[in-house]
Write an enzyme that holds these catalytic residues in place. Structure first.
Site, short mmCIF file in Angstrom:
data_model
loop_
_atom_site.label_atom_id
_atom_site.label_comp_id
_atom_site.label_asym_id
_atom_site.label_seq_id
_atom_site.Cartn_x
_atom_site.Cartn_y
_atom_site.Cartn_z
N LYS A 97 -5.82 -46.51 1.04
CA LYS A 97 -6.92 -47.36 1.53
C LYS A 97 -6.52 -48.82 1.34
O LYS A 97 -6.07 -49.21 0.26
CB LYS A 97 -8.17 -47.13 0.68
CG LYS A 97 -8.91 -45.90 1.06
CD LYS A 97 -10.02 -46.21 2.06
CE LYS A 97 -10.29 -44.97 2.86
NZ LYS A 97 -10.53 -45.11 4.26
N ASP A 113 -5.82 -37.38 0.70
CA ASP A 113 -6.54 -38.24 1.65
C ASP A 113 -7.88 -38.64 1.03
O ASP A 113 -8.92 -38.48 1.64
CB ASP A 113 -6.73 -37.46 2.97
CG ASP A 113 -7.42 -38.27 4.05
OD1 ASP A 113 -7.24 -39.50 4.08
OD2 ASP A 113 -8.15 -37.67 4.87
N GLY A 143 -10.41 -30.78 7.20
CA GLY A 143 -9.55 -30.93 8.39
C GLY A 143 -8.07 -30.69 8.05
O GLY A 143 -7.38 -29.95 8.73
N ALA A 173 -12.20 -32.07 1.26
CA ALA A 173 -13.43 -31.81 2.04
C ALA A 173 -13.63 -32.87 3.14
O ALA A 173 -13.24 -34.02 2.95
CB ALA A 173 -14.64 -31.82 1.09
C1 LIG Z 1 -11.76 -38.86 3.69
S1 LIG Z 1 -12.34 -37.46 2.86
C2 LIG Z 1 -11.05 -36.31 3.14
C3 LIG Z 1 -11.04 -35.72 4.50
C4 LIG Z 1 -10.08 -34.55 4.61
N1 LIG Z 1 -8.69 -34.97 4.57
C5 LIG Z 1 -10.31 -33.76 5.89
O1 LIG Z 1 -9.36 -33.63 6.66
O2 LIG Z 1 -11.40 -33.23 6.09
C6 LIG Z 1 -12.12 -37.90 1.19
C7 LIG Z 1 -12.50 -36.82 0.17
O3 LIG Z 1 -11.94 -37.17 -1.09
C8 LIG Z 1 -12.78 -36.62 -2.06
N2 LIG Z 1 -12.49 -37.20 -3.39
C9 LIG Z 1 -12.76 -38.46 -3.81
N3 LIG Z 1 -12.39 -38.60 -5.09
C10 LIG Z 1 -11.87 -37.41 -5.49
C11 LIG Z 1 -11.31 -36.90 -6.71
N4 LIG Z 1 -11.23 -37.68 -7.79
N5 LIG Z 1 -10.88 -35.64 -6.76
C12 LIG Z 1 -10.97 -34.84 -5.69
N6 LIG Z 1 -11.48 -35.25 -4.50
C13 LIG Z 1 -11.93 -36.51 -4.41
C14 LIG Z 1 -14.16 -36.91 -1.54
O4 LIG Z 1 -15.11 -36.03 -2.14
C15 LIG Z 1 -13.98 -36.67 -0.05
O5 LIG Z 1 -14.40 -35.38 0.31
#
Ligand SMILES: C[S@@+](CC[C@H](N)C(=O)[O-])C[C@H]1O[C@@H](n2cnc3c(N)ncnc32)[C@H](O)[C@@H]1O
Length: 347
Positions: free
Chosen positions: A303, A273, A220, A217
């Site tokens: 990160k 990501d 992208g 989410a």
């Molecule tokens: C930087 S954003 C990703 C952006 C995405 N690549 C885009 O292009 O829109 C990071 C996402 O990782 C998700 N996230 C964090 N921990 C997670 C987990 N344990 N399982 C699934 N998603 C996770 C967050 O909810 C967040 O939406």
């Protein structure tokens, strides 16, 4: 002259890294060349570097080593002190014309940058000005597909110029700043990261069949994979953008990735990501690796949470390589902020 009397070889380059990561690019250079003399041209990102190695050998070492943080290098073959930008540009143009390299039938790209506080004109204006001064050459000026890149860097106290083959600069974009046009309705800036990874790592995303996007989410990366014609399983407890939900090739699992189960070898591409601690990311990805078919590709951002990125990257790579992933490239892309991107293949 006897060999012992030969002058030591030296070369000078302007080296660029992402903002705040110049110190790590410098560390990479130190590992390659031993002691490195450098001064800052632009705070925290651009360095003037003098090496005790001839230019050809220095370029070979830098390109062969595939540095993570060193994003772009340009040779300095001409320098002139002064504060009159017009005079400095004319002098740089004189050097370029004098090189004889911009002959008929040659495609040349002009890349002009300036440090903060240099001259009143913007870099694009300075580039136009330089192109005007180089009218006398018979080369064709292009923005991509050049035979030679003419690099000019203007500071408040002088100018540096050099001419090089695009492949010798680590990136053929000016300063390694890979610019994509923002599309209407683009769901996130993060999309640029995957676009850049595709280009930087020489991948063709449309050659894959089925991808899992962990931490998808707002969507992208998922949208790019769908555009490339893949079936995509997007995993995220957060909401995907509503425009994606009607896409026929999308499966959306609105869960934490630690709670889901996949079949073995279900995907040939795994992308991740998540803005999460690298340790947790490694745990999560290795737990899902059985779903990536052997020979499949993984693209993962790491990160850089603390002050020792080199050690952290080494640790993460060691853990991932212990889990049947072989790292092909690790790179801080222009669109990465406090992170780097890994490109890996499962064996
Ligand atoms: C930087 S954003 C990703 C952006 C995405 N690549 C885009 O292009 O829109 C990071 C996402 O990782 C998700 N996230 C964090 N921990 C997670 C987990 N344990 N399982 C699934 N998603 C996770 C967050 O909810 C967040 O939406």
């Amino acid at each position: 002259m006897e060999a012992a009397d030969a002058l030591p070889e030296e070369s000078t380059f302007i080296c660029t890294a992402n903002r705040d990561f110049a110190a790590y690019a410098q560390e990479e250079l130190r590992r390659l060349f031993g002691s490195v003399k450098s001064s800052v041209l632009s705070d925290r990102e651009v360095l003037l570097v003098k090496l005790n190695t001839g230019a050809e050998e220095a370029v070979r070492k830098m390109t062969d080593s595939r540095p993570i943080f060193l994003r772009h290098v340009q040779p300095v073959q001409f320098e002139r002190e002064g504060d009159n930008v017009g005079e400095l540009l004319s002098a740089a143009a004189g050097f370029v014309l004098g090189s004889g390299l911009l002959a008929a039938g040659i495609k040349a790209a002009l890349q002009v940058r300036k440090s903060e506080g240099a001259g009143g004109d913007s870099a694009p204006q300075l580039k136009e000005w330089l192109e005007e001064l180089l009218r006398g050459s018979e080369a064709e000026f292009v923005s991509a597909g050049a035979d030679w890149i003419v690099s000019v860097y203007v500071t408040p106290s002088g100018v540096y110029a050099g001419i090089s083959r695009p492949e010798d600069n680590l990136s053929d974009w000016s300063g390694g700043a890979v610019r994509f046009r923002r599309e209407e309705g683009q769901l996130s800036r993060a999309k640029f990261k995957l676009l850049e990874a595709e280009r930087e790592f020489g991948l063709d995303l449309s050659a894959y069949r089925s991808a899992v996007d962990i931490g998808a989410a707002p969507g992208g990366w998922t949208s790019l994979l769908l555009e490339r014609g893949l079936k995509v399983t997007a995993v995220d407890p957060a909401k995907l953008h509503p425009s994606l939900l009607k896409m026929p090739n999308l499966t959306y699992i609105r869960k934490n990735a630690s709670e889901i189960k996949f079949r073995d070898n279900e995907f040939d591409l795994l992308v991740c990501d998540m803005s999460w601690s690298p340790k947790l990311m490694v745990q999560l990805v290795t737990g899902l690796l059985h779903a990536l078919a052997p020979g499949g590709t993984a693209i993962i951002t790491i990160k850089l949470m603390h002050k020792k990125p080199m050690a952290l990257i080494k640790e993460v790579i060691a853990s991932l390589e212990g889990s049947r992933l072989q790292v092909q490239r690790s790179k801080q892309l222009f669109h990465n902020r406090e992170e780097i991107t890994l490109y890996m293949i499962k064996y």
